[in-house]
Design a protein around this motif. Sequence first.
Motif, PDB file in Angstrom:
ATOM      1  N   UNK A 177       0.822  -1.202   0.000  1.00  0.00           N
ATOM      2  CA  UNK A 177       0.000   0.000   0.000  1.00  0.00           C
ATOM      3  C   UNK A 177       0.856   1.252   0.000  1.00  0.00           C
ATOM      4  N   UNK A 178       1.926   1.231   0.778  1.00  0.00           N
ATOM      5  CA  UNK A 178       2.832   2.383   0.821  1.00  0.00           C
ATOM      6  C   UNK A 178       3.477   2.608  -0.531  1.00  0.00           C
ATOM      7  N   UNK A 179       3.992   1.535  -1.123  1.00  0.00           N
ATOM      8  CA  UNK A 179       4.695   1.664  -2.389  1.00  0.00           C
ATOM      9  C   UNK A 179       3.789   2.194  -3.479  1.00  0.00           C
ATOM     10  N   UNK A 180       2.549   1.701  -3.538  1.00  0.00           N
ATOM     11  CA  UNK A 180       1.643   2.097  -4.602  1.00  0.00           C
ATOM     12  C   UNK A 180       0.959   3.426  -4.302  1.00  0.00           C
ATOM     13  N   UNK A 181       1.209   3.995  -3.120  1.00  0.00           N
ATOM     14  CA  UNK A 181       0.620   5.288  -2.810  1.00  0.00           C
ATOM     15  C   UNK A 181      -0.820   5.190  -2.396  1.00  0.00           C
ATOM     16  N   UNK A 182      -1.250   4.023  -1.891  1.00  0.00           N
ATOM     17  CA  UNK A 182      -2.641   3.857  -1.508  1.00  0.00           C
ATOM     18  C   UNK A 182      -2.854   4.157  -0.035  1.00  0.00           C
ATOM     19  N   UNK A 183      -1.827   4.340   0.633  1.00  0.00           N
ATOM     20  CA  UNK A 183      -1.950   4.681   2.035  1.00  0.00           C
ATOM     21  C   UNK A 183      -2.002   6.182   2.248  1.00  0.00           C
ATOM     22  N   UNK A 202      -7.037   8.784 -10.473  1.00  0.00           N
ATOM     23  CA  UNK A 202      -5.818   8.072 -10.116  1.00  0.00           C
ATOM     24  C   UNK A 202      -5.993   7.384  -8.777  1.00  0.00           C
ATOM     25  N   UNK A 203      -4.974   6.589  -8.389  1.00  0.00           N
ATOM     26  CA  UNK A 203      -4.977   5.900  -7.107  1.00  0.00           C
ATOM     27  C   UNK A 203      -4.569   6.830  -5.970  1.00  0.00           C
ATOM     28  N   UNK A 204      -4.184   8.056  -6.267  1.00  0.00           N
ATOM     29  CA  UNK A 204      -3.712   8.966  -5.238  1.00  0.00           C
ATOM     30  C   UNK A 204      -4.217  10.378  -5.536  1.00  0.00           C
ATOM     31  N   UNK A 205      -4.155  11.228  -4.517  1.00  0.00           N
ATOM     32  CA  UNK A 205      -4.684  12.582  -4.645  1.00  0.00           C
ATOM     33  C   UNK A 205      -3.671  13.550  -5.224  1.00  0.00           C
ATOM     34  N   UNK A 206      -2.432  13.489  -4.739  1.00  0.00           N
ATOM     35  CA  UNK A 206      -1.399  14.392  -5.237  1.00  0.00           C
ATOM     36  C   UNK A 206      -0.023  13.829  -4.926  1.00  0.00           C
ATOM     37  N   UNK A 224       3.341   5.886 -11.070  1.00  0.00           N
ATOM     38  CA  UNK A 224       3.050   7.292 -10.801  1.00  0.00           C
ATOM     39  C   UNK A 224       2.755   7.480  -9.329  1.00  0.00           C
ATOM     40  N   UNK A 225       1.982   6.561  -8.772  1.00  0.00           N
ATOM     41  CA  UNK A 225       1.621   6.666  -7.369  1.00  0.00           C
ATOM     42  C   UNK A 225       2.832   6.532  -6.476  1.00  0.00           C
ATOM     43  N   UNK A 226       3.825   5.806  -6.904  1.00  0.00           N
ATOM     44  CA  UNK A 226       5.047   5.686  -6.130  1.00  0.00           C
ATOM     45  C   UNK A 226       5.962   6.877  -6.319  1.00  0.00           C
ATOM     46  N   UNK A 227       5.604   7.779  -7.211  1.00  0.00           N
ATOM     47  CA  UNK A 227       6.383   8.990  -7.409  1.00  0.00           C
ATOM     48  C   UNK A 227       7.614   8.801  -8.249  1.00  0.00           C
ATOM     49  N   UNK A 228       7.699   7.695  -9.004  1.00  0.00           N
ATOM     50  CA  UNK A 228       8.923   7.444  -9.755  1.00  0.00           C
ATOM     51  C   UNK A 228       8.678   7.153 -11.227  1.00  0.00           C
ATOM     52  N   UNK A 229       7.447   7.187 -11.691  1.00  0.00           N
ATOM     53  CA  UNK A 229       7.194   6.802 -13.077  1.00  0.00           C
ATOM     54  C   UNK A 229       7.974   7.650 -14.064  1.00  0.00           C
ATOM     55  N   UNK A 230       8.006   8.977 -13.822  1.00  0.00           N
ATOM     56  CA  UNK A 230       8.716   9.849 -14.761  1.00  0.00           C
ATOM     57  C   UNK A 230      10.214   9.591 -14.736  1.00  0.00           C
ATOM     58  N   UNK A 231      10.727   9.136 -13.574  1.00  0.00           N
ATOM     59  CA  UNK A 231      12.150   8.809 -13.487  1.00  0.00           C
ATOM     60  C   UNK A 231      12.484   7.622 -14.385  1.00  0.00           C
ATOM     61  N   UNK A 232      11.511   6.762 -14.592  1.00  0.00           N
ATOM     62  CA  UNK A 232      11.745   5.537 -15.331  1.00  0.00           C
ATOM     63  C   UNK A 232      11.375   5.670 -16.798  1.00  0.00           C
ATOM     64  N   UNK A 248      15.745  15.127  -7.971  1.00  0.00           N
ATOM     65  CA  UNK A 248      14.674  14.911  -7.001  1.00  0.00           C
ATOM     66  C   UNK A 248      15.266  14.308  -5.732  1.00  0.00           C
ATOM     67  N   UNK A 249      15.104  15.017  -4.617  1.00  0.00           N
ATOM     68  CA  UNK A 249      15.663  14.573  -3.344  1.00  0.00           C
ATOM     69  C   UNK A 249      14.648  13.822  -2.500  1.00  0.00           C
ATOM     70  N   UNK A 250      13.353  14.109  -2.699  1.00  0.00           N
ATOM     71  CA  UNK A 250      12.331  13.397  -1.954  1.00  0.00           C
ATOM     72  C   UNK A 250      10.997  13.476  -2.680  1.00  0.00           C
ATOM     73  N   UNK A 251      10.135  12.497  -2.389  1.00  0.00           N
ATOM     74  CA  UNK A 251       8.781  12.486  -2.927  1.00  0.00           C
ATOM     75  C   UNK A 251       7.805  12.289  -1.776  1.00  0.00           C
ATOM     76  N   UNK A 252       6.624  12.879  -1.900  1.00  0.00           N
ATOM     77  CA  UNK A 252       5.565  12.675  -0.921  1.00  0.00           C
ATOM     78  C   UNK A 252       4.269  12.374  -1.665  1.00  0.00           C
ATOM     79  N   UNK A 253       3.710  11.203  -1.394  1.00  0.00           N
ATOM     80  CA  UNK A 253       2.448  10.806  -1.998  1.00  0.00           C
ATOM     81  C   UNK A 253       1.319  11.071  -1.004  1.00  0.00           C
ATOM     82  N   UNK A 254       0.265  11.720  -1.490  1.00  0.00           N
ATOM     83  CA  UNK A 254      -0.938  11.975  -0.697  1.00  0.00           C
ATOM     84  C   UNK A 254      -2.043  11.081  -1.259  1.00  0.00           C
TER      85      UNK A 254
END
Length: 220
Positions: free
Chosen positions: A7-13, A159-163, A120-128, A175-181
């Motif tokens: 859940x954390x990885x996919x940004x569902x939490x 999406x599976x996440x808000x922002x 995308x929800x993990x905040x890394x899709x664009x990196x890949x 990018x030094x950090x990501x925060x999934x909401x």
Amino acid sequence: RAVLLLLVLLGLLTHAPVTAFAKDGACAADVAARVQRRYDGVRDLRGRFEQRTERVALGGAPEDALVARGEVLFAKPGKMRWRYEAPEPSLVVSDGKTLWVFDETAREVQKLPLAEGYLSAAGVQFLLGDGKLADEFRIAARGCDAPIVTLLLTPLRPSHFESLELGVEAKTAAVAETTVVDLFGNRTRVTFVDLRENTGPGTELFRFEAPSGVRVIEVP
């Protein structure tokens, strides 16, 4: 534990008010474009991470946040490997098509298809290399004159996440950090350190075979 990791990885939490971000579209567009250009030229990334999850939806307080640490590896297209060292050993691996979540303590692994939107929800899709920020998000910025600029990315489609927030180094566009909401207001922040680019990891690092005696759970 494995379910929580997934859940954390996919940004569902998690939930920063939009009003806190600048309405200067030029700043947001410029920073986002520089980030995109930087990572368009990156084949792979490896480093260490700290992950902090505030489970607001479950009535948790900031001091009750779940904190995890370990090593992470990304590679194009769509590959990733998260080795959790603390508080318990766990492994999350994807070859770009299938995601494996291995809970070493419980001796079970979850296997599921890596559907569109999970990275995308993990905040890394664009990196890949699997998406363009300007095409997928409404973008705002905060701290445009600071060493670290924060980009607020709000999905343009359901999406599976808000922002998603990106902490970007102003000088380098790294990018030094990501925060999934997530959709319930929970916040999952991942801070990266000692990142190295284009180290050429072997493809075997993104494959997983369940050890003998480990229960495999197929997730639709």
